[in-house]
Design a protein around this motif. Structure first.
Motif, short mmCIF file in Angstrom:
data_model
loop_
_atom_site.label_atom_id
_atom_site.label_comp_id
_atom_site.label_asym_id
_atom_site.label_seq_id
_atom_site.Cartn_x
_atom_site.Cartn_y
_atom_site.Cartn_z
N ILE A 298 0.78 -1.26 0.05
CA ILE A 298 -0.03 -0.02 0.12
C ILE A 298 0.93 1.25 -0.01
N ALA A 299 0.70 1.92 -1.11
CA ALA A 299 1.46 3.25 -1.01
C ALA A 299 0.86 4.22 -0.19
N THR A 300 1.96 4.80 0.81
CA THR A 300 1.54 5.98 1.63
C THR A 300 2.58 7.31 1.26
N THR A 301 2.18 8.35 1.64
CA THR A 301 2.95 9.56 1.32
C THR A 301 3.95 9.68 2.39
N ASP A 302 3.70 9.41 3.50
CA ASP A 302 4.56 10.06 4.55
C ASP A 302 5.46 8.58 5.34
N GLN A 303 4.57 7.37 5.15
CA GLN A 303 5.20 6.18 5.91
C GLN A 303 6.10 5.29 4.95
N GLY A 304 5.69 5.55 3.74
CA GLY A 304 6.48 4.68 2.90
C GLY A 304 5.66 3.20 2.35
N TYR B 275 -9.07 -11.99 10.73
CA TYR B 275 -10.51 -11.69 10.73
C TYR B 275 -11.20 -13.17 11.32
N GLN B 276 -12.35 -13.20 11.89
CA GLN B 276 -13.06 -14.03 12.24
C GLN B 276 -14.41 -14.05 11.83
N VAL B 277 -15.24 -15.01 11.23
CA VAL B 277 -16.35 -15.02 10.97
C VAL B 277 -17.54 -15.23 12.18
N LEU B 278 -18.28 -14.29 12.60
CA LEU B 278 -19.15 -14.42 13.77
C LEU B 278 -20.51 -14.89 13.47
N ASP B 279 -21.19 -14.52 12.32
CA ASP B 279 -22.52 -15.00 11.73
C ASP B 279 -22.27 -15.25 10.40
N ALA B 280 -22.38 -16.89 10.13
CA ALA B 280 -22.10 -17.00 8.86
C ALA B 280 -23.06 -16.87 8.00
N ALA B 281 -24.44 -16.71 8.38
CA ALA B 281 -25.46 -16.25 7.41
C ALA B 281 -25.41 -14.87 6.99
N ARG B 282 -24.81 -13.91 7.71
CA ARG B 282 -24.54 -12.47 7.15
C ARG B 282 -23.47 -12.31 6.33
N ALA B 283 -22.43 -13.13 6.71
CA ALA B 283 -20.99 -13.25 5.99
C ALA B 283 -21.18 -13.82 4.77
N ASP B 284 -22.14 -14.68 4.41
CA ASP B 284 -22.42 -15.52 3.03
C ASP B 284 -22.22 -14.54 1.98
N ALA B 285 -22.89 -13.51 2.08
CA ALA B 285 -23.17 -12.75 1.17
C ALA B 285 -21.64 -12.15 0.44
N ILE B 286 -20.72 -11.83 1.30
CA ILE B 286 -19.46 -11.07 1.10
C ILE B 286 -18.25 -12.10 1.34
N ILE B 287 -18.63 -13.50 1.59
CA ILE B 287 -17.28 -14.30 2.10
C ILE B 287 -16.35 -14.17 1.07
N ASP B 288 -16.91 -14.43 -0.39
CA ASP B 288 -15.83 -14.60 -1.30
C ASP B 288 -15.02 -13.33 -1.65
N GLU B 289 -15.62 -12.17 -1.29
CA GLU B 289 -14.65 -10.84 -1.85
C GLU B 289 -14.30 -10.19 -0.45
N VAL B 290 -14.10 -10.92 0.67
CA VAL B 290 -13.73 -10.32 1.77
C VAL B 290 -12.41 -9.60 1.57
N GLY B 291 -11.50 -10.27 0.90
CA GLY B 291 -9.92 -9.98 0.69
C GLY B 291 -9.85 -8.68 0.01
N VAL B 292 -10.87 -8.67 -1.11
CA VAL B 292 -10.82 -7.55 -2.12
C VAL B 292 -11.35 -6.28 -1.41
N ARG B 293 -12.56 -6.70 -0.65
CA ARG B 293 -13.10 -5.40 0.10
C ARG B 293 -12.25 -4.61 1.22
N LEU B 294 -11.15 -5.49 1.72
CA LEU B 294 -10.26 -5.15 2.82
C LEU B 294 -9.36 -4.32 2.08
N ARG B 295 -8.67 -4.91 0.79
CA ARG B 295 -7.62 -4.19 0.17
C ARG B 295 -8.18 -2.94 -0.41
N GLU B 296 -9.51 -2.88 -0.69
CA GLU B 296 -9.91 -1.46 -1.42
C GLU B 296 -9.99 -0.38 -0.46
#
Length: 150
Positions: A73-79, A87-108
């Protein structure tokens, strides 16, 4: 002569269908099942009966610790920063909708959060990132347990 063969074939198909309807889910996991009509249900650990021709396993979700590798991750002042988010899944039913794209969402989200994070030290920045990520992911059934960027 044909009747015994038909009876044996039907008996074999019935046994196969029954065996396919038993699903054993390991401890620490949850499976989400989707039906043909779109209905969804979540199964926890244990032995369950499913409808093999109607339901299919959509996701096998690990409930314990999961890791997302964060590239540079490029930052201006920290290099450039890189590291991991745990992360941990607390509620599988709610997490089901985004479980495939968690990594992408976090990186974005990370570049904007890093830019807004206090630059005092790495621990303060990581704690701030963890808090901000949990604000958005908690409602989706996920909990960020640790952010490790350096």
């Amino acid at each position: 002569m044909l009747a015994p063969i038909v009876v044996m074939a039907l008996l074999g198909a019935t046994v196969l269908l029954f065996v396919a309807s038993i699903k054993r889910i390991p401890e620490g996991q949850a499976y989400t099942l989707r039906r043909v009509d779109g209905h969804m249900r979540t199964l926890g650990a244990g032995i369950h009966l499913i409808l093999p021709l109607i339901e299919r396993v959509a996701h096998k979700i690990r409930l314990s610790g999961n890791v997302v590798e964060v590239g540079e991750i490029a930052t201006t002042d920290q290099g450039p920063l890189h590291g991991r988010i745990y992360y941990q899944v607390l509620d599988a039913a709610r997490a089901d909708a985004i479980i495939d794209e968690v990594g992408v969402r976090l990186r974005e989200r990370l570049p904007e959060l890093v830019a807004a994070a206090p630059a005092r030290d790495a621990d303060a920045r990581n704690l701030h990132l963890k808090t901000e990520l949990n604000r958005s992911l908690r409602e989706r059934g996920l909990l960020v347990t640790r952010v490790q960027l350096a």
